[in-house]
Design a protein around this motif. Structure first.
Motif, short mmCIF file in Angstrom:
data_model
loop_
_atom_site.label_atom_id
_atom_site.label_comp_id
_atom_site.label_asym_id
_atom_site.label_seq_id
_atom_site.Cartn_x
_atom_site.Cartn_y
_atom_site.Cartn_z
N THR A 19 0.88 -1.16 0.00
CA THR A 19 0.00 0.00 0.00
C THR A 19 0.92 1.21 0.00
OG1 THR A 19 -0.17 -0.05 2.42
CG2 THR A 19 -1.89 -1.18 1.19
N THR A 37 -2.09 6.05 3.25
CA THR A 37 -2.28 4.89 2.39
C THR A 37 -3.73 4.42 2.44
OG1 THR A 37 -1.62 3.38 4.15
CG2 THR A 37 0.12 4.12 2.63
N CYS A 38 -4.09 3.58 1.52
CA CYS A 38 -5.47 3.08 1.39
C CYS A 38 -5.96 2.49 2.71
CB CYS A 38 -5.52 2.00 0.31
SG CYS A 38 -7.13 1.22 0.16
N GLU A 75 -1.43 -4.69 3.49
CA GLU A 75 -0.36 -5.55 2.98
C GLU A 75 -0.47 -6.94 3.59
OE1 GLU A 75 3.50 -3.69 3.33
OE2 GLU A 75 2.79 -1.89 2.30
N VAL A 77 -2.45 0.77 -4.58
CA VAL A 77 -2.22 -0.51 -3.93
C VAL A 77 -1.69 -1.46 -4.98
CG1 VAL A 77 -3.34 -2.45 -2.76
CG2 VAL A 77 -4.04 -0.11 -2.23
#
Length: 110
Positions: free
Chosen positions: A11, A28-29, A34, A94
């Protein structure tokens, strides 16, 4: 048709673009982590990001239907049956690994 294994590899956050175009505090998303693993064939896995699915479904579909050749002009992925792809979020993409499996898809599977 076979299942395709989808592994979330990374990510990411494009910090320079996020500073310029993103909302304050963008990270990050928040939807994908991860190391997460999903399995799919023709339909989006449960709890999988809709936008990410739109970006990768054609590769999943091809792998689920037996695509084993090296993609495009043999200048991308060296391993048959594998694709490294990303979602279409330009600020926090991602990165995912798609792998063909020998797992049979059953009608009605998630």
């Amino acid at each position: 048709m076979k299942k395709v294994k989808i592994t979330i590899l990374k990510t990411t956050l494009q910090e320079d673009l996020a500073r310029e175009y993103g909302v304050d505090g963008l990270s990050t998303c928040p939807l994908m982590k991860e190391g997460e693993v999903y399995y799919a064939d023709y339909s989006k896995p449960e709890n999988f990001c809709d936008e990410a699915w739109k970006a990768i479904y054609q590769y999943v579909f091809a792998l689920a239907h037996g695509a084993q050749e090296v993609w495009y002009y043999s200048d991308w992925i060296k391993t048959p049956g594998v694709a490294i792809v990303s979602c279409n979020d330009g600020l926090r993409p991602v990165i995912m690994k798609l792998e063909a499996t020998d797992i049979e898809s059953v009608s009605g599977d998630e």
